[in-house]
Design a protein around this motif. Structure first.
Motif, PDB file in Angstrom:
ATOM      1  N   LEU A 140      -0.799 -37.265   6.479  1.00 18.27           N
ATOM      2  CA  LEU A 140      -0.366 -38.117   7.581  1.00 18.27           C
ATOM      3  C   LEU A 140       1.067 -37.753   7.944  1.00 18.27           C
ATOM      4  N   THR A 142       4.008 -39.063  10.377  1.00 21.71           N
ATOM      5  CA  THR A 142       4.472 -40.076  11.320  1.00 21.71           C
ATOM      6  C   THR A 142       5.597 -39.492  12.175  1.00 21.71           C
ATOM      7  N   LEU A 188      -0.547 -46.546  13.398  1.00 19.66           N
ATOM      8  CA  LEU A 188      -1.546 -46.249  12.365  1.00 19.66           C
ATOM      9  C   LEU A 188      -2.855 -46.955  12.659  1.00 19.66           C
ATOM     10  N   VAL A 198       2.102 -38.097   2.877  1.00 18.30           N
ATOM     11  CA  VAL A 198       2.709 -38.673   4.075  1.00 18.30           C
ATOM     12  C   VAL A 198       4.069 -38.021   4.282  1.00 18.30           C
ATOM     13  N   ASP A 200       7.058 -38.837   6.455  1.00 21.25           N
ATOM     14  CA  ASP A 200       7.486 -39.978   7.277  1.00 21.25           C
ATOM     15  C   ASP A 200       8.907 -39.792   7.798  1.00 21.25           C
ATOM     16  N   GLN A 206       6.439 -49.032   9.409  1.00 16.50           N
ATOM     17  CA  GLN A 206       5.448 -47.956   9.362  1.00 16.50           C
ATOM     18  C   GLN A 206       5.459 -47.250   8.004  1.00 16.50           C
ATOM     19  N   ALA A 210       2.266 -46.923   5.615  1.00 18.09           N
ATOM     20  CA  ALA A 210       1.855 -45.606   5.118  1.00 18.09           C
ATOM     21  C   ALA A 210       1.733 -45.627   3.590  1.00 18.09           C
ATOM     22  N   VAL A 220       4.613 -39.861  -0.657  1.00 16.20           N
ATOM     23  CA  VAL A 220       5.297 -40.084   0.616  1.00 16.20           C
ATOM     24  C   VAL A 220       6.656 -39.397   0.543  1.00 16.20           C
TER      25      VAL A 220
END
Length: 310
Positions: A140, A142, A188, A198, A200, A206, A210, A220
């Motif tokens: 992911l 962001t 999301l 992640v 980020d 957010q 996450a 993350v």
């Protein structure tokens, strides 16, 4: 002798003004570079207002230009070599740069695109590496429409990951599917399956969301905080199967990673999107557009030399 530079000034509208500083004197393992382009990052804007960069000091980290004096110890590129670097005090007409902090710009790569790579590209590459990127992992990203985000999407896809790109609006989703994102989301919304990695750059609520989506053993990497909002974790959010939230900063020489990124860009395997480009005299305009999230990709400053031509 002096050179023009963008220096920190709290009284200026963007806390930065165009002024003059002493002409840099390179050390033994440094080259002197005549800068043609610089790239603006969110971190630069934060540095100008936070006190991390002293008043009167030169701002910036991303520079591209031509070597005009080789290193005294014989290391690094020769005079006339086009280079790109990740270095402190990058926003000046001339900058003394450690040879380990730069890479040669490959033939055919526009310096305006090369200069977009140092902070954003190296952050994307190293954060993915630190998170344990691998084939088939769910990644992911962001803030995927920004500089770090777009590079992270492409690099993760190139490594065989399933990439989920999160953006703040439909307009900012443009081009991300073509860049390699398997899914493009607003925020999301609609993401329910766990993710392994992640990257980020948004922070705030957010980042909390996450974290909740992160699979056991996942990571993350917090590479930025463009939201400027606090991240409030509910009770027991950090109790359970092992997973990690890691702060991120670029440390050590970036030259080797910059060489990888510039080669990828030169061969077309890594696309560099420039959302704003103009003279460094228009710094306030670029800063406002970047802070207001009106730029997809990178903001590039053209460094106009005030020196008379020979």
């Amino acid at each position: 002798m002096s050179v023009r530079a963008l220096v920190v000034d709290p009284s200026a509208s963007a806390a930065v003004r165009l002024g003059e500083v002493a002409d840099p004197v390179p050390g033994t393992g440094q080259v002197l570079v005549e800068v043609s382009h610089a790239s603006l990052n969110h971190g630069d804007l934060n540095d100008a207002r936070s006190g991390r960069v002293p008043v009167g000091a030169v701002l910036g980290s991303d520079a591209a230009g031509v070597v005009v004096r080789a290193a005294a110890d014989g290391t690094g590129p020769v005079v006339g070599t086009r280079v790109v670097a990740l270095t402190t005090g990058a926003f000046a007409e001339r900058v003394a740069i450690d040879v380990g902090a730069l890479a040669e710009v490959p033939k055919g790569l526009d310096p305006a695109k090369a200069v977009a790579l140092p902070v954003a590209g190296v952050a994307a590459l190293r954060s993915l590496r630190a998170a344990g990127l691998g084939q088939g992992k769910r990644v992911l990203v962001t803030g995927a429409s920004g500089g770090v985000g777009r590079f992270a999407v492409q690099l993760a896809a190139r490594a065989g990951a399933h990439v989920i790109a999160s953006v703040g609006s439909t307009a900012r989703a443009e081009g991300l599917a073509e860049a390699g994102a398997d899914e493009v989301l607003i925020g999301l919304e609609g993401l329910h399956r766990p993710v392994d990695v992640v990257i980020d750059s948004v922070g705030g609520s957010q980042l909390v969301a996450a974290w909740e989506l992160l699979a056991p053993g996942g990571s993350v990497q917090s590479v930025g905080w463009t939201s400027g909002e606090p991240a409030v974790f509910p009770p027991y959010a950090t109790v359970g199967p092992a997973k990690s939230l890691t702060s991120f900063v670029i440390e050590g020489d970036a030259g080797a990673d910059l060489a990888v990124l510039t080669e990828l860009a030169a061969e077309g395997s890594l696309t560099v999107e420039i959302g704003w480009q103009g003279s460094w005299d228009r710094f306030d305009e670029a800063a406002e557009a970047l802070r207001g999230r009106r730029i997809s990709g990178k903001a590039v400053l053209e460094v106009a030399s005030g020196r008379p031509q020979a």
